[in-house]
Every structure is written in C-alpha cells, then in structure tokens.
Design a protein around this motif. Structure first.
Motif, PDB file in Angstrom:
ATOM      1  N   GLY A  20       0.813  -1.206   0.000  1.00 12.22           N
ATOM      2  CA  GLY A  20       0.000   0.000   0.000  1.00 12.22           C
ATOM      3  C   GLY A  20       0.850   1.262   0.000  1.00 12.22           C
ATOM      4  O   GLY A  20       0.518   2.248  -0.673  1.00 12.22           O
ATOM      5  N   ILE A  21       1.939   1.243   0.746  1.00  6.71           N
ATOM      6  CA  ILE A  21       2.855   2.389   0.757  1.00  6.71           C
ATOM      7  C   ILE A  21       3.459   2.586  -0.621  1.00  6.71           C
ATOM      8  O   ILE A  21       3.535   3.713  -1.132  1.00  6.71           O
ATOM      9  N   TRP A  22       3.899   1.498  -1.233  1.00  8.71           N
ATOM     10  CA  TRP A  22       4.491   1.579  -2.576  1.00  8.71           C
ATOM     11  C   TRP A  22       3.504   2.154  -3.573  1.00  8.71           C
ATOM     12  O   TRP A  22       3.866   2.984  -4.416  1.00  8.71           O
ATOM     13  N   GLN A  23       2.242   1.752  -3.473  1.00  5.48           N
ATOM     14  CA  GLN A  23       1.253   2.192  -4.442  1.00  5.48           C
ATOM     15  C   GLN A  23       0.783   3.628  -4.204  1.00  5.48           C
ATOM     16  O   GLN A  23       0.463   4.339  -5.154  1.00  5.48           O
ATOM     17  N   GLY A  24       0.753   4.076  -2.955  1.00  5.68           N
ATOM     18  CA  GLY A  24       0.136   5.368  -2.677  1.00  5.68           C
ATOM     19  C   GLY A  24       1.052   6.483  -2.246  1.00  5.68           C
ATOM     20  O   GLY A  24       0.599   7.624  -2.103  1.00  5.68           O
ATOM     21  N   ILE A  25       2.336   6.199  -2.057  1.00 10.87           N
ATOM     22  CA  ILE A  25       3.228   7.215  -1.501  1.00 10.87           C
ATOM     23  C   ILE A  25       3.376   8.415  -2.437  1.00 10.87           C
ATOM     24  O   ILE A  25       3.350   9.576  -1.998  1.00 10.87           O
ATOM     25  N   GLY A  26       3.498   8.176  -3.732  1.00  8.12           N
ATOM     26  CA  GLY A  26       3.669   9.288  -4.673  1.00  8.12           C
ATOM     27  C   GLY A  26       2.431  10.136  -4.799  1.00  8.12           C
ATOM     28  O   GLY A  26       2.490  11.371  -4.753  1.00  8.12           O
ATOM     29  N   TRP A  27       1.282   9.478  -4.950  1.00  7.78           N
ATOM     30  CA  TRP A  27       0.022  10.208  -5.098  1.00  7.78           C
ATOM     31  C   TRP A  27      -0.303  10.976  -3.825  1.00  7.78           C
ATOM     32  O   TRP A  27      -0.787  12.110  -3.882  1.00  7.78           O
ATOM     33  N   GLY A  28      -0.039  10.375  -2.670  1.00  9.86           N
ATOM     34  CA  GLY A  28      -0.322  11.042  -1.405  1.00  9.86           C
ATOM     35  C   GLY A  28       0.555  12.250  -1.152  1.00  9.86           C
ATOM     36  O   GLY A  28       0.182  13.155  -0.390  1.00  9.86           O
ATOM     37  N   SER A  29       1.732  12.287  -1.787  1.00 10.21           N
ATOM     38  CA  SER A  29       2.648  13.412  -1.559  1.00 10.21           C
ATOM     39  C   SER A  29       2.213  14.685  -2.280  1.00 10.21           C
ATOM     40  O   SER A  29       2.702  15.771  -1.971  1.00 10.21           O
ATOM     41  N   ILE A  30       1.266  14.571  -3.225  1.00  7.14           N
ATOM     42  CA  ILE A  30       0.872  15.739  -4.023  1.00  7.14           C
ATOM     43  C   ILE A  30       0.313  16.843  -3.144  1.00  7.14           C
ATOM     44  O   ILE A  30       0.658  18.027  -3.283  1.00  7.14           O
ATOM     45  N   ILE A  31      -0.563  16.479  -2.218  1.00  2.43           N
ATOM     46  CA  ILE A  31      -1.202  17.500  -1.380  1.00  2.43           C
ATOM     47  C   ILE A  31      -0.177  18.185  -0.480  1.00  2.43           C
ATOM     48  O   ILE A  31      -0.283  19.391  -0.207  1.00  2.43           O
ATOM     49  N   TYR A  32       0.839  17.460  -0.046  1.00  2.00           N
ATOM     50  CA  TYR A  32       1.862  18.074   0.808  1.00  2.00           C
ATOM     51  C   TYR A  32       2.806  18.944  -0.008  1.00  2.00           C
ATOM     52  O   TYR A  32       3.278  19.981   0.483  1.00  2.00           O
ATOM     53  N   LEU A  33       3.091  18.549  -1.239  1.00  2.00           N
ATOM     54  CA  LEU A  33       3.900  19.403  -2.115  1.00  2.00           C
ATOM     55  C   LEU A  33       3.157  20.702  -2.410  1.00  2.00           C
ATOM     56  O   LEU A  33       3.774  21.780  -2.479  1.00  2.00           O
ATOM     57  N   ALA A  34       1.842  20.627  -2.571  1.00  2.00           N
ATOM     58  CA  ALA A  34       1.051  21.839  -2.786  1.00  2.00           C
ATOM     59  C   ALA A  34       1.084  22.742  -1.561  1.00  2.00           C
ATOM     60  O   ALA A  34       1.170  23.973  -1.679  1.00  2.00           O
TER      61      ALA A  34
END
Length: 298
Positions: A165-179
């Motif tokens: 789950g971490i492998w699959q969602g880590i990149g997508w989940g980081s978008i909101i924090y990068l914003a």
C-alpha cells in the motif's frame, strides 16, 4: 431566493449532479439501515421482515470472531497509520529539496505511476513475487536461504499488505503536501539562510510547521477510517483461510456473512456498528485537534 437563483443559476446547476449523487447513493440507502434490526428476507421486503431489535448486534458481540475482527481491523489500520501516513510527507519533504528539476520530475513520475495500477494487478504482482516459487524466494534461494510461503503465513500478511500500500500510494499522497509546501512564503527561507540555518533546520523550523495544518487535517480524516481496516478489495484478493487469524477484518467478514451466506440483517448490523465507531473516532479526533491547536474540519 428567486433573485439569488437568477444571478447564480449556472453555479447551482453545476452543483446539482453532486447533490443528486449524495441523495441517491448516500442518503436514500439509509432507508435500508433498518434491516440491521430485522430478520430481513428479500422475499417479503424490509417492511414485512420481523423486527428483532438488537439481536444481531448482541450475536456479533458474543460471537467467537468478535475480538479477532476488532484486533485485526485496528492492527492493520494502526500499521497504515504509523508507517503509511508519514511516508508521503517524508517523500514530499525530500522532493522539495531536489534542486535539479529534470531529476525531480522523473522521481515524481515514477512514484505517481503505481497509483494508477489496478488493485487486482497489484495483488497479482504480490502473488507472483511472494509465492513459493516467486521472485523473492528465487533470490533468497540464491543466497542459500530457505523458501518462505509468504501468502499463507499469517505473520507476514500485515507486512505485505501495508508495504504494498505504501508503494502504491506514496507518490500520489505526496501531491497534497507538495502543494502545501509551495504555499509557504519564500522569504521565510531567505531569512533563515541569513540567520545561518542549514537545509535540515529549514525543513524542521519552516517547512514542517508550514504544512502542519494540512498534516493535521489529513490525520483527522485518517482517524475517520480507522475501523475500516484497509481496502476490502485488496484484502479479499490477498487473504485466504490460512491467514484469517491476522487478515480477516470487519469488512471482509461482512462480505462473507452478508453476500456469500446471505445473512443480510446480521451483516447490516456489523456494518452499522463499524460506521458508528468510525464516526465516533472522527468526531473525537476533530474535537481534540480543535482544542489543542485550533485546527479542525469544522
């Protein structure tokens, strides 16, 4: 009201599909919640079914599976909270420190891609990699290590589920924090550099506090799904009867009892219990956050 409608009618029309969606798929189905208190039979319908009160809730509480289901649901959710929740935050902080734009874009693209892979495909990959003759066992065999049947070992299920789950969602989940990081005033970093702060101290004293409201909001939302026990579809694809001891959660039990055994009233009662617990956790987390740091959903 007529003047308001004539002035903003197109905005209200844009809102209409959303309202219809929530009414049809979220509010109207609440009518069926009463089957949790009945011996529901599709042949005679909801109104014709016998009212049994809290019988299904009591049966669930007294069942052999109750504490196992609660334990597995909470453990998987806590594993995701402890290991999965910080992962996108850490990735966002690391990506923000990359100065070469081309390399940063490549890393972002690579980490985003797994999000678009179907859960069925991800589960299939896990099966291929972790089966008795899979890639992992072939590599460990070259090192002289014994073969491990990961998918039928209860002690490995949570690790496999959470890490994939971490492998699959880590990149997508980081978008909101990068914003959120992009919204931090650059002058704060310039002032910190003038005061002699290095990059690590800038992260610690500027970046992290700057995105803390976003982190808290996401954490509150995560508490609202604590009793969900992860993705139902993914667990169904990965677990089997030998891993029920650690893999069977409330949602999978509801699926087996409600759809496979057609015990609709009992499964509805369990689902209602689960949703009430999630609601209590969400409200509690929101209240605590509002009192501690004045950040909350409402």
């Amino acid at each position: 009201m007529l003047r308001e409608w004539s002035r903003n009618k197109y905005i209200y029309l844009m809102l209409l599909p959303v309202v219809i969606y929530y009414v049809v798929f979220l509010y109207f189905p609440m009518y069926g919640l009463q089957i949790a208190f009945k011996n529901f039979s599709p042949a005679i319908g909801i109104w014709g079914s016998e009212w049994v009160g809290f019988k299904h809730f009591i049966s669930f509480y007294e069942s052999y599976y109750f504490w196992r289901l609660i334990r597995n649901t909470v453990m998987i959710s806590l594993y995701e909270l402890v290991f999965g929740f910080p992962a996108p935050i850490i990735l966002a902080l690391l990506l923000n420190e990359i100065r070469k734009r081309v390399f940063k874009n490549i890393v972002q693209s690579i980490t985003y891609l797994p999000h678009f892979i179907s859960i069925v495909v991800v589960a299939g990959m896990m099966v291929d990699f972790l089966s008795g003759d899979g890639l992992i066992n072939q590599l460990t065999g070259l090192l002289g290590l014994p073969s491990v049947s990961f998918l039928i070992a209860p002690e490995w299920f949570r690790t496999i589920y959470v890490s994939s789950g971490i492998w699959q969602g880590i990149g997508w989940g980081s978008i909101i924090y990068l914003a959120a990081i992009a919204g931090i005033d650059p002058s704060l970093y310039e002032a910190a550099k003038t005061d002699g702060a290095g990059r690590f101290k800038q992260i610690l004293h500027i970046t992290v506090p700057g995105i803390m409201p976003t982190i808290i909001i996401m954490l509150i939302l995560r508490f609202g799904t604590l009793m969900a026990g992860g993705s139902l579809e993914k667990i169904l694809l990965l677990y089997n009867s030998t891993t029920y001891e650690t893999a069977d959660v409330i949602s999978t039990f509801v699926y087996r009892r409600g759809l496979l055994q057609m015990d609709y009233g009992f499964s509805a009662a369990i689902g209602l219990f689960n949703n009430i617990m999630n609601f209590i956790l969400l409200v509690s987390a929101n209240t605590i956050s509002r009192k501690i740091n004045n950040t909350s959903l409402w």
